[in-house]
Design an enzyme around this catalytic site. Structure first.
Site, PDB file in Angstrom:
ATOM      1  N   GLN A 120       0.880  -1.158   0.068  1.00  0.00           N
ATOM      2  CA  GLN A 120      -0.642  -0.016  -0.116  1.00  0.00           C
ATOM      3  C   GLN A 120       0.688   1.160  -0.134  1.00  0.00           C
ATOM      4  OE1 GLN A 120      -3.681   0.276   2.511  1.00  0.00           O
ATOM      5  NE2 GLN A 120      -2.897   1.197   3.354  1.00  0.00           N
TER       6      GLN A 120
ATOM      7  N   GLU B  93      -3.411   9.353  -0.391  1.00  0.00           N
ATOM      8  CA  GLU B  93      -2.519   9.835   0.561  1.00  0.00           C
ATOM      9  C   GLU B  93      -0.946  10.334   0.185  1.00  0.00           C
ATOM     10  OE1 GLU B  93      -0.972   7.177   3.661  1.00  0.00           O
ATOM     11  OE2 GLU B  93      -3.017   6.616   4.137  1.00  0.00           O
TER      12      GLU B  93
ATOM     13  N   ASP C 127      -1.284  -1.789  11.973  1.00  0.00           N
ATOM     14  CA  ASP C 127      -2.334  -1.214  12.054  1.00  0.00           C
ATOM     15  C   ASP C 127      -3.634  -2.529  12.537  1.00  0.00           C
ATOM     16  OD1 ASP C 127      -4.143   0.886  11.387  1.00  0.00           O
ATOM     17  OD2 ASP C 127      -3.509   1.130   8.942  1.00  0.00           O
TER      18      ASP C 127
ATOM     19  N   LYS D  65      -4.312   5.047  15.503  1.00  0.00           N
ATOM     20  CA  LYS D  65      -5.299   5.912  14.427  1.00  0.00           C
ATOM     21  C   LYS D  65      -6.627   6.499  15.523  1.00  0.00           C
ATOM     22  CE  LYS D  65      -4.479   4.364  10.208  1.00  0.00           C
ATOM     23  NZ  LYS D  65      -4.432   3.007   9.468  1.00  0.00           N
TER      24      LYS D  65
ATOM     25  N   SER E  14      -6.413   8.276   5.805  1.00  0.00           N
ATOM     26  CA  SER E  14      -6.596   8.561   4.243  1.00  0.00           C
ATOM     27  C   SER E  14      -7.385   8.989   3.618  1.00  0.00           C
ATOM     28  CB  SER E  14      -6.656   6.689   3.186  1.00  0.00           C
ATOM     29  OG  SER E  14      -7.935   6.240   3.017  1.00  0.00           O
TER      30      SER E  14
ATOM     31  N   LYS F  69       3.340   9.831  11.047  1.00  0.00           N
ATOM     32  CA  LYS F  69       2.392   9.253   9.175  1.00  0.00           C
ATOM     33  C   LYS F  69       1.163  10.095   9.371  1.00  0.00           C
ATOM     34  CE  LYS F  69       0.486   5.245   7.625  1.00  0.00           C
ATOM     35  NZ  LYS F  69       0.471   3.739   7.173  1.00  0.00           N
TER      36      LYS F  69
HETATM   37  P1  PGA Z   1      -6.634   4.195   5.929  1.00  0.00           P
HETATM   38  O1  PGA Z   1      -5.165   3.825   5.089  1.00  0.00           O
HETATM   39  O2  PGA Z   1      -7.105   5.456   6.460  1.00  0.00           O
HETATM   40  O3  PGA Z   1      -7.066   4.373   4.317  1.00  0.00           O
HETATM   41  O4  PGA Z   1      -7.626   3.143   6.309  1.00  0.00           O
HETATM   42  C1  PGA Z   1      -3.743   4.174   6.350  1.00  0.00           C
HETATM   43  C2  PGA Z   1      -3.577   2.908   6.546  1.00  0.00           C
HETATM   44  O5  PGA Z   1      -3.449   1.873   6.426  1.00  0.00           O
HETATM   45  O6  PGA Z   1      -2.738   3.145   7.096  1.00  0.00           O
HETATM   46 ZN    ZN Z   2      -1.404   0.971   7.810  1.00  0.00          ZN
END
Ligand code: PGA
Ligand code: ZN
Length: 421
Positions: A166, A209, A314, A339, A369, A390
């Site tokens: 990713q 991103e 994550d 997060k 994202s 990040k």
């Molecule tokens: P997401 O991805 O915000 O789309 O979940 C960010 C990540 O995987 O770190």
């Molecule tokens: Zn991630």
């Protein structure tokens, strides 16, 4: 003691044009603050529920009017006029009001908006910057600024999926300030842009991103191009600038196998593949190298590789204290990707960070994202002593709002950038 007077909410749009929430919190002291809520695409299945309207004729079901109504209605009625001595008290009231384990009644997006807007209003009431308030409320000293991991190339769900990995990110190692670090990043990012223009004849198309997303033939080509870009910018890979990966492996895992572009790997093969990349490229952190439920191979990867790189969870952890405890017991990871919208309130996210730290883990504070122009993430990462942050690439204003806030905090606080061990 902060007394909540009024809450309001508005449906706004995030960086992908999808609806999200902006919440306003007013205290009886007259202080008023706003905060907006981010949203993921590459989500873990254990994340708290982001409430969407589900009306296919409006934003393809992604509207947030119900979450907005919950803030303006049931949450506002229950909380207005109440004094809260701490963020924990406010968040406990929100959890009680919702009453479900996954925040599905009121929506994690509604709860987080209130939690964040309240924190910002409290900082204003005390007359201190938000990062100081976050540190004080968590009982932590302010010691450093987080060292960013910055998105260079994207594949997976953020870029149409032609490459399995990713995100390939860079981490400048020799920079001693955020200011230096961003200048180094600029050099590498535009060296990468030149390289892909030559190789793929491509304009700068960017993924969710802000990372570059040329049609690489596969993950190896993406990793190789990142090393080349570092060299072209005049830096030594692994000495001046390292790589960090977000493999996001849950998203190419089906029935016990990993579909790595044309190759189908079982769990043990995937661990071998990750080990081979660690030997071949200057990688210092691997996020979600395995799928979120493949605990046995997370353990194997940890055993084999935790001395070389951070084993960063994550989707595996979803900022969820219960899953983090399990990963600590199982020795499945060595770092937490934090997060706050995965769990829904600041207090639960703080508990997740505390657990991780107590186990000797690193903490990487992360954007989603889908982001907005709000910059609270930078304050949170500084206030909670995040080792890394990040945010995404150094393009797109929803990303830059946070980088620019870090620059401002760096100047205002005089805090040093986290050293590299
Ligand atoms: P997401 O991805 O915000 O789309 O979940 C960010 C990540 O995987 O770190
Ligand atoms: Zn991630």
């Amino acid at each position: 003691m902060p007394t909540l007077q009024h809450l309001d909410a508005l449906e706004i749009l995030d960086s992908r044009g999808r609806p999200t929430l902006l919440v306003t919190c007013q205290l009886t002291s007259g202080q008023q603050a706003r905060a907006s809520v981010p949203s993921g695409a590459s989500t873990g299945s254990a994340e708290a529920l982001e409430l969407r309207d589900g009306d296919p004729l409006r934003y393809r079901g992604l509207g947030c009017r119900r979450a907005v109504e919950h803030v303006r209605g049931v949450i506002q009625q229950a909380l207005s006029g109440r004094a809260f001595t701490s963020q924990q008290q406010l968040d406990a009231a929100l959890l009680e009001l919702d009453g479900t384990p996954d925040k599905s009644r009121l929506g994690a997006n509604a709860l987080l908006g209130v939690s964040l807007a309240f924190a910002r209003a409290c900082a204003l009431e005390q007359g201190i910057p938000l990062y100081q308030h976050f540190a004080r409320a968590a009982g932590l000293p302010l010691t450093h600024l987080p060292r960013p991991m910055i998105n260079l190339f994207s594949g997976g769900k953020h870029a149409g999926g032609q490459v399995a990995i990713q995100d390939v990110q860079i981490m400048p190692l020799t920079a001693t300030s955020t200011d230096d670090l961003l200048a180094m990043t600029y050099a590498v990012f535009y060296a990468a842009a030149d390289l892909i223009r030559e190789r793929y004849g491509m304009r700068l198309l960017r993924a969710d991103e802000g990372g570059l997303a040329p049609p690489f033939s596969g993950s190896e080509a993406m990793l190789g191009a990142a090393v080349e870009a570092i060299e072209r910018a005049g830096f030594k890979p692994g000495v001046d600038v390292a790589l960090t990966l977000d493999v996001a492996a849950s998203h190419f895992y089906h029935d016990g196998h990993y579909q790595l572009e044309d190759t189908l790997l079982d769990g043990a093969d995937m661990v071998d593949q990750l080990g081979a990349w660690l030997r071949q490229y200057p990688i210092v952190s691997v996020e979600d190298g395995l799928a979120e439920e493949d605990w046995a191979h997370w353990q194997l990867f940890y055993q084999q590789s935790h001395r070389q790189a951070l084993i960063l969870g994550d989707d595996l952890l979803c900022t969820n204290p219960r899953r983090i405890r399990h990963a600590i017991d199982q020795q499945a990871a060595s770092a937490l990707l934090l997060k706050v919208n995965q769990i829904g309130t600041l207090t639960e996210a703080a508990e997740a960070a505390t657990l991780a730290r107590a186990a000797g883990w690193r903490v990487v504070v992360s954007a989603r994202s889908g982001e907005t122009e709000d910059d609270w993430l930078a304050d949170l990462a500084v206030g909670w002593g995040g080792d890394h942050i990040k945010i995404g690439s150094i393009t797109q204003s929803e990303r830059l709002a946070k980088y620019n806030r870090l620059l401002f905090i760096e100047q205002e606080s005089g805090l040093p950038l986290r050293p590299v061990e």
